[in-house]
Motif scaffolding. Structure first.
Motif, PDB file in Angstrom:
ATOM      1  N   LEU A 150      -6.263   1.608  -3.341  1.00 36.11           N
ATOM      2  CA  LEU A 150      -5.414   0.362  -3.392  1.00 36.11           C
ATOM      3  C   LEU A 150      -5.400  -0.640  -2.975  1.00 36.11           C
ATOM      4  CD1 LEU A 150      -4.265   2.465  -3.611  1.00 36.11           C
ATOM      5  CD2 LEU A 150      -1.646   1.768  -2.240  1.00 36.11           C
ATOM      6  N   SER A 197      -6.491  -2.561   0.909  1.00 30.03           N
ATOM      7  CA  SER A 197      -7.651  -1.875   1.419  1.00 30.03           C
ATOM      8  C   SER A 197      -8.976  -3.203   1.424  1.00 30.03           C
ATOM      9  CB  SER A 197      -7.739  -0.708   0.768  1.00 30.03           C
ATOM     10  OG  SER A 197      -7.453   0.072   1.130  1.00 30.03           O
ATOM     11  N   GLY A 245       0.808  -1.096   0.196  1.00 30.35           N
ATOM     12  CA  GLY A 245      -0.117  -0.084  -0.140  1.00 30.35           C
ATOM     13  C   GLY A 245       0.630   0.903   0.389  1.00 30.35           C
ATOM     14  N   ASP A 291      -4.577   2.121   2.611  1.00 29.86           N
ATOM     15  CA  ASP A 291      -2.755   2.580   2.421  1.00 29.86           C
ATOM     16  C   ASP A 291      -1.824   3.370   2.718  1.00 29.86           C
ATOM     17  OD1 ASP A 291      -3.549   5.290   0.659  1.00 29.86           O
ATOM     18  OD2 ASP A 291      -5.174   3.962   0.612  1.00 29.86           O
TER      19      ASP A 291
END
Length: 312
Positions: free
Chosen positions: A297, A301, A264, A282
């Protein structure tokens, strides 16, 4: 900004400071490289399972070469050691990019804060701010003066640059930079996590832009339960298990997607969200981007509800 994927030749190898190795990369056939903007980075593939991101720190207008700088991390994961010990002039390295999640946005004035190798994305930003005629200052800290890269190049900016080696001046004097910041100023910061945390604590999020080399400590978020992901372009619906990332679930279904760090931090896997509420985990998106919920992301996530629809 177009991207390049392939091999580049190491045309020059030199130390920019103690423990910081700068590499100049050129196209093997001498062809011009894609243009890039300050804040961009390259994915450098050093070997199987050994891929790292390094900021471009040369001159964006020079399409004949790209420059990166690599800090030798004694307690690192092997990437920096490989570059310092194995990569020589004339060698070829495989890269992807450039990609930019740390763009220099137009502003009437800037304040830059860099710590250690965090100077690399900031360096071309200074030249861009200078060319735009925007007033700016830089506070640049490091362990020692000898460990601080590119100080020779910074000397041309005179007293707009404050060098603050920790063994000479102690911790960075953040109040001198961040207190009483005029409205409209953008603050750009890159460096180790504790520095970024300290800057974030003193600076309103609306004026701050940061880039992290390591994931930010995870804040409280939604549960890690299972949820569904609909892939709009592929016509597939997947179930993402509690211990599986969206990225892994998508790849397991045979859908090709770009990714790199899986932490991330690099922004490579950023994906458009067509429906549903992401649970952002992230270290790339701004608070405004998180609130909008238009991208996520997918390497870290998850979903705050039971379903997401992604543009994949």
């Amino acid at each position: 900004m177009s991207e390049y994927a392939g091999e580049l030749v190491v045309a020059r190898r030199e130390f920019a400071a103690d423990g910081v190795l700068a590499l100049t990369l050129r196209h093997p056939l001498g062809e011009p490289l894609p243009v890039w903007e300050p804040g961009a980075h390259l994915d450098v593939v050093l070997g199987p399972g050994l891929e790292r991101q390094y900021s471009l720190c040369g001159e964006p207008a020079d399409r004949s070469a790209w420059r990166i700088a690599v800090l030798r991390e004694v307690a690192g994961r092997g990437g920096s050691a490989h570059v310092h010990e194995q990569v020589r002039e004339g060698d070829k390295v495989r890269v992807r990019g450039p990609r930019n999640t740390f763009r220099l946005e137009p502003a009437p004035r800037y304040r830059f804060v860099a710590g250690g190798i965090g100077i690399t994305p900031i360096l071309p930003m200074l030249a861009a701010a200078e060319a735009a005629g925007a007033p700016w200052t830089l506070l640049y800290g490091g362990r020692t003066r000898r460990s601080m890269a590119f100080t020779g190049e910074l000397a041309r900016y005179g007293d707009r640059v404050t060098l603050a080696p920790q063994d000479e001046t102690g911790l960075l004097d953040l109040p001198s930079v961040l207190d009483d910041v005029p409205e409209g100023t953008l603050v750009y910061c890159c460096g180790p996590g504790p520095l970024l945390d300290a800057v974030e604590a003193r600076c309103p999020s609306g004026m701050l832009r940061v880039e992290r080399f390591r994931p930010k400590e995870r804040q409280e978020s939604g549960a890690d339960g299972a949820f569904e992901v609909e892939l709009a372009r592929s016509g597939r619906t997947l179930t993402v298990a509690p211990d599986v990332s969206v990225l892994d679930a998508v790849r397991a279904a045979g859908v090709e997607v770009l990714y790199s760090c899986t932490e991330g931090t690099c922004g490579t896997c950023e994906t458009d969200v067509l429906a549903g509420e992401p649970d952002h985990r992230d270290s790339v998106l701004t608070e405004e981007e998180r609130a909008a919920g238009e991208t996520m992301l997918i390497c870290v996530s998850r979903c705050r509800g039971g379903r997401l629809v992604l543009d994949l």
